[in-house]
Design a protein around this motif. Structure first.
Motif, PDB file in Angstrom:
ATOM      1  N   GLN A  91       0.826  -1.211   0.000  1.00 32.45           N
ATOM      2  CA  GLN A  91       0.000   0.000   0.000  1.00 32.45           C
ATOM      3  C   GLN A  91       0.866   1.270   0.000  1.00 32.45           C
ATOM      4  O   GLN A  91       0.585   2.229  -0.700  1.00 32.45           O
ATOM      5  CB  GLN A  91      -0.879  -0.049   1.246  1.00 32.45           C
ATOM      6  N   ILE A  92       1.941   1.246   0.819  1.00 30.95           N
ATOM      7  CA  ILE A  92       2.837   2.402   0.851  1.00 30.95           C
ATOM      8  C   ILE A  92       3.537   2.561  -0.492  1.00 30.95           C
ATOM      9  O   ILE A  92       3.704   3.670  -0.996  1.00 30.95           O
ATOM     10  CB  ILE A  92       3.885   2.250   1.979  1.00 30.95           C
ATOM     11  N   LEU A  95       1.169   4.234  -2.733  1.00 32.79           N
ATOM     12  CA  LEU A  95       0.976   5.644  -2.384  1.00 32.79           C
ATOM     13  C   LEU A  95       2.114   6.492  -2.944  1.00 32.79           C
ATOM     14  O   LEU A  95       1.915   7.539  -3.553  1.00 32.79           O
ATOM     15  CB  LEU A  95       0.884   5.800  -0.860  1.00 32.79           C
ATOM     16  N   VAL A  99       1.897   9.481  -5.783  1.00 31.89           N
ATOM     17  CA  VAL A  99       2.207  10.871  -5.478  1.00 31.89           C
ATOM     18  C   VAL A  99       3.440  11.341  -6.245  1.00 31.89           C
ATOM     19  O   VAL A  99       3.516  12.475  -6.681  1.00 31.89           O
ATOM     20  CB  VAL A  99       2.419  11.051  -3.959  1.00 31.89           C
ATOM     21  N   ILE A 125      -9.526  -6.228  -2.191  1.00 33.47           N
ATOM     22  CA  ILE A 125      -8.783  -5.085  -1.652  1.00 33.47           C
ATOM     23  C   ILE A 125      -7.539  -4.819  -2.499  1.00 33.47           C
ATOM     24  O   ILE A 125      -7.201  -3.663  -2.788  1.00 33.47           O
ATOM     25  CB  ILE A 125      -8.397  -5.353  -0.185  1.00 33.47           C
ATOM     26  N   GLN A 132      -7.105   2.072  -7.981  1.00 36.24           N
ATOM     27  CA  GLN A 132      -6.915   3.444  -7.495  1.00 36.24           C
ATOM     28  C   GLN A 132      -5.601   4.009  -8.000  1.00 36.24           C
ATOM     29  O   GLN A 132      -5.505   5.187  -8.334  1.00 36.24           O
ATOM     30  CB  GLN A 132      -6.956   3.475  -5.967  1.00 36.24           C
ATOM     31  N   ALA A 135      -5.968   5.053 -11.548  1.00 40.80           N
ATOM     32  CA  ALA A 135      -6.724   6.308 -11.614  1.00 40.80           C
ATOM     33  C   ALA A 135      -5.872   7.485 -11.163  1.00 40.80           C
ATOM     34  O   ALA A 135      -5.965   8.582 -11.706  1.00 40.80           O
ATOM     35  CB  ALA A 135      -7.985   6.218 -10.777  1.00 40.80           C
ATOM     36  N   ASN A 136      -5.035   7.261 -10.158  1.00 36.60           N
ATOM     37  CA  ASN A 136      -4.198   8.353  -9.672  1.00 36.60           C
ATOM     38  C   ASN A 136      -3.184   8.781 -10.714  1.00 36.60           C
ATOM     39  O   ASN A 136      -2.900   9.960 -10.862  1.00 36.60           O
ATOM     40  CB  ASN A 136      -3.457   7.929  -8.399  1.00 36.60           C
ATOM     41  N   GLN A 165     -17.287  -0.221  -8.549  1.00 37.54           N
ATOM     42  CA  GLN A 165     -17.259   1.226  -8.313  1.00 37.54           C
ATOM     43  C   GLN A 165     -15.919   1.812  -8.731  1.00 37.54           C
ATOM     44  O   GLN A 165     -15.860   2.809  -9.449  1.00 37.54           O
ATOM     45  CB  GLN A 165     -17.485   1.519  -6.825  1.00 37.54           C
ATOM     46  N   SER A 166     -14.841   1.194  -8.235  1.00 41.81           N
ATOM     47  CA  SER A 166     -13.514   1.706  -8.590  1.00 41.81           C
ATOM     48  C   SER A 166     -13.278   1.591 -10.083  1.00 41.81           C
ATOM     49  O   SER A 166     -12.701   2.496 -10.698  1.00 41.81           O
ATOM     50  CB  SER A 166     -12.419   0.929  -7.869  1.00 41.81           C
ATOM     51  N   LEU A 169     -14.891   4.455 -12.129  1.00 37.58           N
ATOM     52  CA  LEU A 169     -14.211   5.746 -12.045  1.00 37.58           C
ATOM     53  C   LEU A 169     -12.813   5.688 -12.632  1.00 37.58           C
ATOM     54  O   LEU A 169     -12.310   6.671 -13.179  1.00 37.58           O
ATOM     55  CB  LEU A 169     -14.189   6.225 -10.601  1.00 37.58           C
ATOM     56  N   LEU A 172     -13.273   6.056 -16.219  1.00 40.74           N
ATOM     57  CA  LEU A 172     -13.555   7.463 -16.507  1.00 40.74           C
ATOM     58  C   LEU A 172     -12.261   8.270 -16.570  1.00 40.74           C
ATOM     59  O   LEU A 172     -12.041   9.076 -17.469  1.00 40.74           O
ATOM     60  CB  LEU A 172     -14.489   8.027 -15.430  1.00 40.74           C
ATOM     61  N   ARG A 173     -11.383   8.014 -15.591  1.00 37.26           N
ATOM     62  CA  ARG A 173     -10.113   8.744 -15.557  1.00 37.26           C
ATOM     63  C   ARG A 173      -9.300   8.463 -16.818  1.00 37.26           C
ATOM     64  O   ARG A 173      -8.745   9.373 -17.433  1.00 37.26           O
ATOM     65  CB  ARG A 173      -9.340   8.323 -14.303  1.00 37.26           C
ATOM     66  N   ALA A 205     -21.153   5.784  -9.044  1.00 34.26           N
ATOM     67  CA  ALA A 205     -19.895   5.831  -9.797  1.00 34.26           C
ATOM     68  C   ALA A 205     -20.170   5.734 -11.293  1.00 34.26           C
ATOM     69  O   ALA A 205     -19.595   6.485 -12.095  1.00 34.26           O
ATOM     70  CB  ALA A 205     -18.980   4.702  -9.341  1.00 34.26           C
TER      71      ALA A 205
END
Lengths: 933, 157
Positions: A91-92, A95, A99, A125, A132, A135-136, A165-166, A169, A172-173, A205
């Protein structure tokens, strides 16, 4: 010790505490540098670093980054974490990547592989984490890599709701980056049917996704309308207990409701089906009815959510603009909000009413609230709310209330905030012109504007009053009298002097009969302002004086004395000197008849749309409320103003002595260049951040334009203005010193070999060797194209910052051969005939290259227009293809040249074909254009 | 679509930033600086919305923290305020009456929670229960791991 949860990393918490305890910025930087050195050495040296440690260090790097420091390492370690079998490490890693990793990183392949693995995971998960991250980042690479997996995840029956849901979106991104990712055909129906899904989260969504898809392809997705209306209908009739956790503070599914209402705004009318339309109107009525019910909670969240839905419903009602009943009800509802104690509601109600004011059904209903709106303009504590009130007054203004609204706006202007004055001035000027039945009223309003807010009256506004006075005989005498009186004020604004000078020069004779405004009195009054004015105004006044000689021969000798005084060195400005001596000679040499002809009254201006409106629209794109009749109101625009607009938009001539100078309306050259450069600097600042460090080199962009900032670093800015005619060109280089000290030994030299100079002859004027701190100097170049040539000359600027090392900057000059293009218009027939004629091996060149991201056709068209050739529409049967024609002027030849640029949207490529009669030219044009789109 | 969300303190310190559109770092810093100054200079009773460039800014203060979102012209301002509120509620529930320090020391968690609420600048899940369930499921996965870090940090690893 700070709060840390179960899985917290103690080392990280300690580090964060340390940073927080730093007493000064310096101490903080020191601590950070220490930590960075530590992490760097760990990452480099310690091969045994385990997952936990990597996670901890990566996390520290993230924290440092979030404090505002640059981080240029750690990506590799973060990527390693992605494949960790411990979730917290993975997860880290994700992230950090989201970023900090930039999209063209070499690591992108590794990242994509890790994401692929996680998308396959049986654990939702992990799948969501991967989605995510996609999408980011949302890059093109991602879109290409996952274009099949994500749509599948979205519609597959096996996918869990949270993942759907994810996926919606995420898709979409990616669609926003890369519109062709969405499969068509049967997928369309499957995507639309997500609106029927059991799970409210999935529907929410999916609605966002469908809204974006509908915008691109409304017909294909038309089926969503009836589904959306049904869904909306079920929500608005639901009680707040029906939807359980999707009820937010007693409001059933506000997010989904708003999204559905937005979705329906993509169609007009939303549907042809009377049944569906009836149900939609019922929904809208229900929402309006609910607004009248007493609140179910005192909490602001309740009222916000409820009103969010209400405002969106009103947006839809305005968008449909067909149900008079709903429009009037909406207006009454908003009217109630105007006196609500929540500032937010007042703000939104004013904004929404602006749109209602433009509908024929609700315009009258809006007008009922005029008193309250005027009060809002005067009394609101928050300037942004006052601004909305001004906008609404502007939108609700018509012939019946114009005098009152204009008067109120004028009154308010005396104390209005500086930030909204300029816009208010424009609005008052537009309204006064549009609704004037008596043009003496119009003249009074504009002169009042100048008196009250002279600094905010832009050129367009005072040009305009002059145009109108010139075109309307009935108001000329009144205007002359009024400006004469206004000029008697001890302190009057320079704009007043300009208007006064111009009007008296034209129509001073109309009031000369009165001894209180006799010719000499008029002249003395104007001349008493002369010394307080800028050179531009002085130039205008000199023109007025020569007109006076024609109108009033009796004061000729007094005026000639003034010309004499200003025709020599006492007048520091060259433009003024020139005017004064030319006018003086004119008054001496010319006979009365000649003088009368030269200085005849200005002819009427052609009737055109008000240019002020364009200024207002430019100031607030998309936010100028349409004031319905404004387009019909054609009025005059002076030629001088056209010239002005052309200058700011296109080529600024370097030392224009155009004939319009006699009007005195064009700004003297010195000012022009300053404002021009400033605009360009601002214009370029955003797009220029791609350079290395602080160096901006725009040479490549200048293939498509003639003016702007060519080069910039921390020391020096080089601006360019250029103009070309036939085979001749003139180039002004503006060197601006950005430092606090002078630049010494400042020598620009041309780099262009003697052989090249036989083809393109460039003459350069020397400049002073010292460039003072903050100063700008200009260097003129002339170019003559003798024969075809390739590439372009460079300028090498060497200088020394006092006390520093010698500097040398080399910049390519915008003197590429395309500058000598003359655009040629032709029809399809002759285009294809020529195209065929230029079919020889040496005459053709073709290149295929990858498009810049994203593929931008309007942008490409703009560039071609700036390139110098004529862009020919309706020649190529495919509307996406662009074809151009032009002639290059050299002294030796005229070279005809044709161009065709074909985009391939699927492959994101362009194919460029050039045909011309000279091989070298064909190649050079091709080289200039390849990779530019 | 939301363009970005910023969390900053009353002293103007940035606590969290989430960008849904790509900008170079330099531009991000410039935008952040500009907005922090603008918003901090506004008075309490003022409107929570402002026009800014071609976006709308929606902001709200919770104790010492400002939450600030940029949305597009067509987006709904009031509901954006409630997205902020929902996020605050989620943080509050997760941390147990959240304070600025929680977000400083557990910034990664604040990001994870936000990613469950919004994806690509659009609301993903509006149900508080469902978001908390998702976060709890993540925490369960973490707790399965051996608490290796404890030993490492105490020099026992």
């Amino acid at each position: 010790m700070a709060p840390v949860r179960g899985d917290g990393m103690r080392g990280l918490a300690v580090f964060i505490s340390d940073i927080r305890n730093c007493k000064s910025k310096e101490a903080e930087i020191k601590r950070i540098n220490k930590e960075l050195a530590n992490i760097r050495s760990k990452f480099k040296g310690d091969k045994t670093l385990d997952g936990y440690q990597k996670k901890k260090y990566v996390c520290k790097l993230l924290f440092i980054f979030l404090l505002g420091h640059d981080i240029d390492f750690g990506q590799m370690e973060a990527v390693n974490l992605l494949s960790s079998n411990k979730y917290s490490e993975k997860q880290i890693g994700y992230l950090f990547i989201s970023v900090l990793v930039n999209t063209n990183s070499d690591l992108i392949k590794l990242i994509i592989q890790s994401i692929k693995n996680d998308l396959q995971s049986r654990n939702p998960i992990h799948v969501n984490l991967a989605l995510q991250c996609i999408a980011n980042i949302g890059s093109r690479d991602m879109a290409e890599a996952f274009s099949t997996e994500i749509p599948k995840l979205l519609v597959s029956g096996d996918t869990m709701d949270v993942v759907k849901q994810s996926a919606a979106l995420c898709l979409l991104r990616l669609y926003r980056t890369c519109p062709d990712i969405i499969p068509g055909g049967e997928w369309t129906t499957r995507i639309i049917h997500l609106l029927n899904d059991q799970h409210m989260g999935v529907v929410t969504a999916a609605t966002s996704l469908i809204d974006a898809l509908v915008k691109k392809n409304p017909d294909e997705y038309k089926g969503c309308v009836s589904l959306a209306v049904s869904r909306l209908s079920r929500i608005v009739t639901a009680s707040y207990t029906d939807l359980q956790d999707y009820t937010y503070y007693f409001v059933p599914a506000p997010w989904l409701s708003v999204k559905l209402l937005r979705l329906l705004q993509n169609y007009n009318p939303p549907t042809e089906d009377p049944g569906v339309r009836g149900r939609l109107n019922e929904c809208l009525e229900t929402i309006l009815n609910k607004a009248q019910e007493p609140p179910k909670s005192k909490k602001v969240q309740h009222s916000n959510a409820k009103n969010a839905v209400l405002f969106e419903a009103i947006n839809l009602i305005i968008h449909n603009d067909s149900e008079a009943n709903l429009l009037v009800r909406a207006c009454n509802q908003l009217g109630q909000f105007l006196s609500n104690r929540e500032t937010n509601l007042r703000y939104l109600a004013l904004e929404s009413m602006c749109h209602l004011a433009t509908s024929e059904f609700s315009h009258e209903a809006v007008k009922k609230h005029q008193e309250v709106v005027i009060l809002s303009m005067k009394m609101e504590k928050d300037v942004s709310v006052r601004q909305q009130a001004v906008d609404l007054l502007y939108a609700m203004c018509d012939r019946t209330n114009a005098e009152e609204i204009v008067q109120e706006m004028l009154n308010y202007l005396e104390t209005a905030d500086y930030s909204i004055r300029e816009e208010m001035v424009l609005k008052v000027a537009i309204l006064a012109e549009k609704y004037a039945t008596d043009f003496t009223w119009y003249v009074d309003v504009i002169l009042n504007l100048i008196r009250i807010a002279g600094d905010y009256v832009s050129e367009e506004v005072w040009y305009r009053v002059i145009q109108i006075v010139i075109n309307r005989e009935e108001v000329q005498g009144y205007a002359a009298k009024t400006v004469f009186e206004a000029l008697q004020a001890p302190a009057c604004h320079e704009n007043m002097v300009k208007v006064g000078g111009y009007i008296l020069g034209e129509f001073g004779n109309l009031i000369a009969g009165d001894s209180r405004s006799a010719p000499m009195v008029q002249f003395k009054l104007l001349h008493s302002k002369y010394h307080l004015c800028s050179s531009m105004t002085r130039a205008l006044l000199l023109s007025t004086y020569i007109k006076f000689i024609n109108l009033f021969p009796e004061i000729r000798s007094t005026i000639q004395d003034v010309f004499r005084q200003h025709s020599n060195l006492r007048s520091a400005d060259a433009e003024l000197q020139q005017r004064a001596s030319e006018y003086l000679q004119l008054s001496i040499v010319a006979s009365t008849d000649v003088l009368a002809t030269v200085l005849e009254e200005m002819p009427s201006f052609p009737e055109r749309e008000s240019s002020i409106l364009a200024v207002l629209k430019k100031k607030k794109p998309g936010r100028v409320p349409e004031n319905a009749e404004i387009r019909d109101n054609k009025s005059p625009v002076p030629n001088a103003h056209n010239a002005h607009a052309a200058q700011t938009n296109h080529t600024v001539s370097i030392n224009s002595t155009a004939s319009s100078d006699l009007l005195g309306l064009s700004t003297p050259p010195a000012n022009q260049s300053q404002t021009g450069t400033l605009i360009d600097v601002l214009g370029d600042i955003y797009s220029a951040t791609n350079g290395t460090g602080n160096v901006i080199n725009n040479a490549k962009k200048f293939v498509f334009k003639n003016n702007g900032v060519l080069f910039e670093n921390d020391l020096l800015q080089i601006g360019v203005k250029s103009e070309f005619r036939q085979n001749l060109g003139r180039l002004g280089l503006y060197y601006g010193n950005k430092t606090q000290t002078a630049l010494q030994n400042f020598v620009p030299t041309l780099q262009w070999s003697p052989e090249d100079a036989l083809k393109l002859n460039v003459q350069i004027k020397a400049v002073e060797p010292t460039l003072e701190a903050g100063a700008q100097i200009q260097q003129l170049l002339t170019a003559e194209c003798i024969d075809n040539y390739s590439e372009a000359p460079s300028i090498v600027i060497s200088f020394r910052v006092s006390g520093g090392a010698p500097q040398k900057i080399t910049v390519l000059l915008p003197l590429t051969i395309n500058k000598f293009f003359e655009p040629t218009e032709m029809n399809a027939e002759s285009f294809f005939a020529r195209w065929k004629n230029l079919g020889g091996e040496q005459q053709r060149a073709q290149r295929v290259f990858k498009a810049q991201q994203p593929l931008d056709l309007p942008g490409a068209r703009n560039k071609l227009m700036g390139f110098g050739m004529q862009l020919l529409d309706s020649v190529d049967p495919n509307p996406d293809n662009m074809v151009c024609a032009g002639i290059i002027h050299t002294q030796a030849h005229k070279v005809g040249c044709l161009l065709r640029l074909e985009p391939n949207k699927q492959a994101q490529m362009f194919r460029l074909t050039i045909r011309s009669s000279l091989e070298n030219v064909t190649q050079e044009i091709c080289n200039l254009l390849v990779d530019q789109f | 679509m939301m363009q970005f969300m910023l969390l900053f303190s009353r002293q103007g310190k940035l606590r969290l930033q989430k960008w849904y559109v790509a900008h170079p770092d330099k531009v991000k810093k410039k935008i952040t600086r500009e907005l922090i100054t603008t918003i901090l200079s506004r008075k309490p009773k003022m409107c929570s919305f402002l026009e800014w460039k071609d976006c709308k800014i929606v902001y709200k203060r919770y104790a010492s923290l400002y939450f600030c979102c940029a949305i597009e012209q067509n987006d709904n301002e009031l509901l954006t305020l409630e997205i902020i509120h929902r996020y605050v509620e989620l943080l509050d529930k997760y941390f147990g009456s959240v304070c600025e320090l929680d977000i400083i020391f557990n910034f990664e968690k604040a990001y994870f929670i936000l990613d469950e609420l919004l994806v690509g600048g659009e609301i993903q899940e509006t149900s508080k229960k469902n978001v908390l369930k998702a976060i709890a499921a993540q925490d369960v996965l973490q707790e399965d791991e051996t608490p290796q870090g404890f030993f490492e940090d105490h020099g026992l690893g």
